[in-house]
Scaffold this motif. Structure first.
Motif, PDB file in Angstrom:
ATOM      1  N   PRO A 170      70.940  90.293  46.079  1.00  0.00           N
ATOM      2  CA  PRO A 170      72.345  90.429  45.658  1.00  0.00           C
ATOM      3  C   PRO A 170      73.010  89.064  45.450  1.00  0.00           C
ATOM      4  CG  PRO A 170      72.152  90.794  48.009  1.00  0.00           C
ATOM      5  CD  PRO A 170      70.746  90.646  47.493  1.00  0.00           C
ATOM      6  N   ASP A 171      74.011  89.028  44.577  1.00  0.00           N
ATOM      7  CA  ASP A 171      74.808  87.799  44.469  1.00  0.00           C
ATOM      8  C   ASP A 171      75.566  87.579  45.785  1.00  0.00           C
ATOM      9  OD1 ASP A 171      74.163  87.141  41.816  1.00  0.00           O
ATOM     10  OD2 ASP A 171      75.583  88.628  41.058  1.00  0.00           O
ATOM     11  N   VAL A 172      76.155  88.676  46.298  1.00  0.00           N
ATOM     12  CA  VAL A 172      76.960  88.560  47.519  1.00  0.00           C
ATOM     13  C   VAL A 172      76.493  89.576  48.557  1.00  0.00           C
ATOM     14  CG1 VAL A 172      79.293  88.550  48.490  1.00  0.00           C
ATOM     15  CG2 VAL A 172      78.957  87.937  46.082  1.00  0.00           C
ATOM     16  N   LEU A 173      76.152  89.069  49.737  1.00  0.00           N
ATOM     17  CA  LEU A 173      75.823  89.942  50.865  1.00  0.00           C
ATOM     18  C   LEU A 173      77.044  89.971  51.790  1.00  0.00           C
ATOM     19  CD1 LEU A 173      73.977  91.524  52.817  1.00  0.00           C
ATOM     20  CD2 LEU A 173      73.142  89.316  53.652  1.00  0.00           C
ATOM     21  N   VAL A 174      77.629  91.162  51.942  1.00  0.00           N
ATOM     22  CA  VAL A 174      78.811  91.321  52.780  1.00  0.00           C
ATOM     23  C   VAL A 174      78.356  91.891  54.120  1.00  0.00           C
ATOM     24  CG1 VAL A 174      81.020  92.531  52.995  1.00  0.00           C
ATOM     25  CG2 VAL A 174      80.254  91.717  50.740  1.00  0.00           C
ATOM     26  N   VAL A 175      78.631  91.156  55.210  1.00  0.00           N
ATOM     27  CA  VAL A 175      78.140  91.563  56.518  1.00  0.00           C
ATOM     28  C   VAL A 175      79.315  91.879  57.451  1.00  0.00           C
ATOM     29  CG1 VAL A 175      76.670  90.931  58.477  1.00  0.00           C
ATOM     30  CG2 VAL A 175      76.102  90.103  56.187  1.00  0.00           C
TER      31      VAL A 175
END
Ligand code: UDP
Length: 245
Positions: free
Chosen positions: A160-165
């Protein structure tokens, strides 16, 4: 770490960036397509305090790509001590702005964290609100040790471009750092309870409370069980104001 004019709070260097500039900077990192994961840490007073005793956490923070001031206490201390941070840059606001940019620029996202129902619901909300941002995958945040490797492998293969955790701080920061080399995400960001808010499980702080710098009080009234965690805020203020290297 980003090269920028910084304010120091309890020995931690916060770049003097507004929310706009922070999101623009993260966007540039995504577009640059660097193979190395860029770790965004939205620091609250709790993590700042924990860093004073926890060397491992401190080195995770020192190695991050960018650190933002997620708490009015950090901004106020910086101003009193002459560092002058321009404004708060919270995980929630940064997430919303990344989704807006992602919707325009067709970035891809993976959402890890929150309980199963909230994780599913938030992805539905995001699909409706940001139809051009693609959700490559998602997983709730209550996984077992034995499931962890599978989740890391899935994220790594989806790139992914952005991994949101959204695993809560500083668990999210440790988790991102631990798997940094295999996640294959361009950017990873810990966003605390933001998915709960975006899914409507927790009420969003109304703008007026934010403008009066009393978001902490709103959250306390909404979730009284947080009182014990919030005891750290006055302790943070005293320690940070008196801090000597
Ligand atoms: N959470 C999770 N797995 C865990 C512990 C917490 O997914 O093992 C999630 C929890 O459901 C919530 C978020 O992490 O969505 C933490 O929210 P909180 O408001 O406590 O975080 P903060 O913003 O204070 O870091």
């Amino acid at each position: 770490m980003i090269e920028n004019d910084c304010a120091e709070v309890m020995g931690i260097r916060f770049p003097k960036l507004t929310l706009d500039r922070t999101v623009q900077f993260i966007g540039e990192v995504i577009e640059r397509k660097s193979p190395e994961l860029f770790h965004v840490i939205t620091m609250n007073p709790e993590i700042t305090m924990a860093c004073q005793k926890d060397r491992e956490l401190r080195s995770i923070v020192d190695e991050a790509g960018i650190i933002t001031a997620d708490g009015i206490g950090i901004v106020m201390v910086s101003r009193i001590r002459g560092g002058n941070l321009p404004e708060r840059v919270t995980g929630y606001d940064t997430l919303l702005r990344l989704l807006e940019s992602g919707n325009r620029k067709k970035w891809s996202f993976y959402f890890l964290g929150a309980d199963a129902a909230t994780n599913e619901k938030v992805c539905g909300v995001i699909r409706t609100r940001y139809p051009h941002a693609s959700i490559l995958g998602r997983h709730h945040g209550y996984f077992s040790q034995s499931e962890e490797a599978g989740i890391v492998a899935e994220i790594g293969s989806l790139k992914p471009d952005v991994l949101v955790v959204a695993l809560g701080a500083p668990y999210a920061e440790r988790w991102i750092h631990k798997h940094k080399s295999t996640l294959n995400a361009k950017v990873a960001i810990g966003v605390g309870g933001s998915l709960d808010v975006l899914a409507g499980k927790v009420r969003e702080t109304p703008e007026i409370w934010k403008r009066l710098n009393v978001e902490w009080l709103f959250r306390l009234l909404q979730q009284p069980s947080r009182w014990r965690r919030q005891l750290i805020l006055p302790r943070f203020a005293v320690k940070a104001l008196l801090y000597r290297k």
